[in-house]
Design a protein around this motif. Structure first.
Motif, PDB file in Angstrom:
ATOM      1  N   ASP A  73       0.845  -1.214   0.000  1.00 22.34           N
ATOM      2  CA  ASP A  73       0.000   0.000   0.000  1.00 22.34           C
ATOM      3  C   ASP A  73       0.869   1.248   0.000  1.00 22.34           C
ATOM      4  OD1 ASP A  73      -2.408  -1.310  -0.002  1.00 22.34           O
ATOM      5  OD2 ASP A  73      -2.629  -1.304   2.180  1.00 22.34           O
ATOM      6  N   HIS A  74       1.883   1.242   0.860  1.00 22.55           N
ATOM      7  CA  HIS A  74       2.749   2.421   0.977  1.00 22.55           C
ATOM      8  C   HIS A  74       3.503   2.679  -0.330  1.00 22.55           C
ATOM      9  CE1 HIS A  74       5.080   5.501   2.913  1.00 22.55           C
ATOM     10  NE2 HIS A  74       6.182   4.948   2.447  1.00 22.55           N
ATOM     11  N   LEU A  75       4.020   1.616  -0.924  1.00 22.48           N
ATOM     12  CA  LEU A  75       4.763   1.754  -2.181  1.00 22.48           C
ATOM     13  C   LEU A  75       3.860   2.341  -3.272  1.00 22.48           C
ATOM     14  CD1 LEU A  75       7.344   1.188  -3.863  1.00 22.48           C
ATOM     15  CD2 LEU A  75       6.467  -1.128  -4.250  1.00 22.48           C
ATOM     16  N   LEU A  76       2.644   1.838  -3.363  1.00 20.90           N
ATOM     17  CA  LEU A  76       1.726   2.346  -4.390  1.00 20.90           C
ATOM     18  C   LEU A  76       1.407   3.825  -4.143  1.00 20.90           C
ATOM     19  CD1 LEU A  76      -0.044   1.928  -6.872  1.00 20.90           C
ATOM     20  CD2 LEU A  76      -1.816   0.966  -5.387  1.00 20.90           C
ATOM     21  N   GLU A  77       1.203   4.185  -2.882  1.00 19.99           N
ATOM     22  CA  GLU A  77       0.932   5.602  -2.559  1.00 19.99           C
ATOM     23  C   GLU A  77       2.103   6.489  -2.988  1.00 19.99           C
ATOM     24  OE1 GLU A  77      -1.629   4.491   1.388  1.00 19.99           O
ATOM     25  OE2 GLU A  77       0.147   5.763   1.674  1.00 19.99           O
ATOM     26  N   GLU A  78       3.304   6.000  -2.721  1.00 25.74           N
ATOM     27  CA  GLU A  78       4.500   6.763  -3.087  1.00 25.74           C
ATOM     28  C   GLU A  78       4.629   6.891  -4.610  1.00 25.74           C
ATOM     29  OE1 GLU A  78       5.431   8.481  -0.500  1.00 25.74           O
ATOM     30  OE2 GLU A  78       7.538   7.881  -0.457  1.00 25.74           O
ATOM     31  N   ALA A  89       2.339   9.795 -16.129  1.00 26.34           N
ATOM     32  CA  ALA A  89       1.158   8.928 -15.977  1.00 26.34           C
ATOM     33  C   ALA A  89       1.603   7.620 -15.318  1.00 26.34           C
ATOM     34  CB  ALA A  89       0.546   8.649 -17.334  1.00 26.34           C
ATOM     35  N   VAL A  90       0.873   7.187 -14.299  1.00 33.17           N
ATOM     36  CA  VAL A  90       1.235   5.945 -13.595  1.00 33.17           C
ATOM     37  C   VAL A  90       1.298   4.780 -14.594  1.00 33.17           C
ATOM     38  CG1 VAL A  90       0.459   4.302 -11.827  1.00 33.17           C
ATOM     39  CG2 VAL A  90       0.377   6.753 -11.359  1.00 33.17           C
ATOM     40  N   SER A  91       0.432   4.814 -15.597  1.00 29.24           N
ATOM     41  CA  SER A  91       0.385   3.716 -16.576  1.00 29.24           C
ATOM     42  C   SER A  91       1.627   3.663 -17.475  1.00 29.24           C
ATOM     43  CB  SER A  91      -0.863   3.846 -17.447  1.00 29.24           C
ATOM     44  OG  SER A  91      -0.887   5.125 -18.042  1.00 29.24           O
ATOM     45  N   ASP A  92       2.425   4.725 -17.474  1.00 32.15           N
ATOM     46  CA  ASP A  92       3.632   4.734 -18.316  1.00 32.15           C
ATOM     47  C   ASP A  92       4.817   3.985 -17.696  1.00 32.15           C
ATOM     48  OD1 ASP A  92       2.442   6.122 -20.302  1.00 32.15           O
ATOM     49  OD2 ASP A  92       3.361   8.066 -19.838  1.00 32.15           O
ATOM     50  N   ASP A 113      -5.629  -2.646  -7.284  1.00 34.13           N
ATOM     51  CA  ASP A 113      -6.277  -2.084  -8.468  1.00 34.13           C
ATOM     52  C   ASP A 113      -5.517  -0.794  -8.778  1.00 34.13           C
ATOM     53  OD1 ASP A 113      -7.990  -1.332 -10.399  1.00 34.13           O
ATOM     54  OD2 ASP A 113      -9.628  -0.780  -9.046  1.00 34.13           O
ATOM     55  N   SER A 114      -4.569  -0.860  -9.701  1.00 29.52           N
ATOM     56  CA  SER A 114      -3.758   0.325  -9.979  1.00 29.52           C
ATOM     57  C   SER A 114      -3.594   0.494 -11.484  1.00 29.52           C
ATOM     58  CB  SER A 114      -2.371   0.206  -9.318  1.00 29.52           C
ATOM     59  OG  SER A 114      -1.489  -0.497 -10.173  1.00 29.52           O
ATOM     60  N   GLU A 115      -3.069   1.624 -11.848  1.00 28.44           N
ATOM     61  CA  GLU A 115      -2.835   1.934 -13.261  1.00 28.44           C
ATOM     62  C   GLU A 115      -1.532   1.305 -13.771  1.00 28.44           C
ATOM     63  OE1 GLU A 115      -4.702   4.338 -15.328  1.00 28.44           O
ATOM     64  OE2 GLU A 115      -6.153   3.711 -13.824  1.00 28.44           O
ATOM     65  N   LEU A 116      -0.753   0.733 -12.869  1.00 34.51           N
ATOM     66  CA  LEU A 116       0.513   0.127 -13.295  1.00 34.51           C
ATOM     67  C   LEU A 116       0.225  -1.032 -14.239  1.00 34.51           C
ATOM     68  CD1 LEU A 116       2.178   0.258  -9.799  1.00 34.51           C
ATOM     69  CD2 LEU A 116       3.079   1.405 -11.834  1.00 34.51           C
ATOM     70  N   LYS A 117       0.983  -1.106 -15.317  1.00 27.52           N
ATOM     71  CA  LYS A 117       0.636  -2.078 -16.368  1.00 27.52           C
ATOM     72  C   LYS A 117       1.743  -3.057 -16.725  1.00 27.52           C
ATOM     73  CE  LYS A 117      -2.772   0.275 -19.265  1.00 27.52           C
ATOM     74  NZ  LYS A 117      -3.461   0.897 -18.140  1.00 27.52           N
ATOM     75  N   ALA A 135     -10.046  -9.425 -14.099  1.00 24.69           N
ATOM     76  CA  ALA A 135      -9.159  -9.621 -15.240  1.00 24.69           C
ATOM     77  C   ALA A 135      -8.192  -8.455 -15.352  1.00 24.69           C
ATOM     78  CB  ALA A 135      -9.983  -9.737 -16.511  1.00 24.69           C
ATOM     79  N   LEU A 136      -6.954  -8.764 -15.617  1.00 27.50           N
ATOM     80  CA  LEU A 136      -5.913  -7.729 -15.713  1.00 27.50           C
ATOM     81  C   LEU A 136      -5.515  -7.540 -17.175  1.00 27.50           C
ATOM     82  CD1 LEU A 136      -3.751  -8.745 -12.620  1.00 27.50           C
ATOM     83  CD2 LEU A 136      -5.361  -6.846 -12.794  1.00 27.50           C
ATOM     84  N   LEU A 137      -6.519  -7.379 -18.015  1.00 22.10           N
ATOM     85  CA  LEU A 137      -6.237  -7.236 -19.444  1.00 22.10           C
ATOM     86  C   LEU A 137      -5.484  -5.932 -19.682  1.00 22.10           C
ATOM     87  CD1 LEU A 137      -9.673  -8.539 -20.719  1.00 22.10           C
ATOM     88  CD2 LEU A 137      -7.497  -9.774 -20.606  1.00 22.10           C
ATOM     89  N   GLY A 138      -4.555  -5.986 -20.637  1.00 24.63           N
ATOM     90  CA  GLY A 138      -3.760  -4.783 -20.920  1.00 24.63           C
ATOM     91  C   GLY A 138      -2.519  -4.701 -20.043  1.00 24.63           C
TER      92      GLY A 138
END
Ligand code: MLT
Length: 196
Positions: A73-78, A89-92, A113-117, A135-138
């Motif tokens: 959780d902490h890592l994702l917040e950071e 963009a987090v997805s980049d 559930d994050s934008e990391l891809k 599903a983690l499509l993409g």
């Protein structure tokens, strides 16, 4: 959380070191993957007998799941905070993790559930947590394994691979004859994967 940030013009990479490493440990690999990369390299907050880690354990491969969840959780917040501050963009991002760092990166991809891809996971293993079904499509990941690894068994690596496949992650696998150390073979394959 301690981290190093370097703005570049190339691929944005998040670096997550193995046990006993720090934010410098994966820099050479990152530079090889893309000398122009934007780098966000973290130092794990847990210290075990002087060694930095991303979550606690109670012995080799005996993971402290409460610590794992809290640190994830902490890592994702950071990641979200630093991305916003730097207009990325987090997805980049592509996460690049080795061993303990690959394990938290895999957990983040599967259990949040994050934008990391995208993730390059060097010598990861299943942590035995599988609570989600969306599903983690993409999302895509490359996972490496050394056939002579004394720490990661083929079973536990395969368990993680199956978990990713079941969730729809586009998975690329690299097996080498090596042990737990990172080889040029897997780095070269990760580089090809990164630009594909
Ligand atoms: C390690 O020693 O880093 C283990 O192989 C992986 C982990 O503890 O997460």
């Amino acid at each position: 959380m301690n981290y190093l940030f370097r703005k570049g013009t190339g691929k944005p990479l998040i670096l997550l070191h193995g046990t006993g490493g720090d934010e410098q440990s994966l820099m050479e690999i990152a530079e090889y993957l893309d000398p122009q990369s934007t780098i966000l390299s973290f130092r794990g907050r847990v210290v075990e007998e002087g060694m930095n880690r991303f979550f606690k354990r109670n012995g080799l491969n005996q993971f402290d799941i409460e610590s794992l969840e809290e640190e994830t959780d902490h890592l994702l917040e950071e990641i979200i905070r630093i991305s916003e501050e730097n207009d990325i963009a987090v997805s980049d991002w592509t996460m690049l993790g080795y061993s303990n760092g690959a394990n938290i990166a895999g957990h983040l991809l599967l259990e949040r559930d994050s934008e990391l891809k995208k993730a390059i996971l060097l010598h990861p293993m299943s942590l035995g947590v599988d609570t989600q079904s969306a599903a983690l499509l993409g999302k895509k990941a490359i996972l490496s394994f050394g056939e002579n690894d004394p720490i990661v068994s083929e079973d536990t690596w395969q368990q993680l691979v199956h978990q990713m496949e079941r969730r729809g992650v586009d998975v690329t696998l690299v097996k080498t004859k090596a042990g737990h150390q990172v080889t040029m073979e897997e780095i070269d394959q990760a580089k090809t994967w990164l630009y594909s």
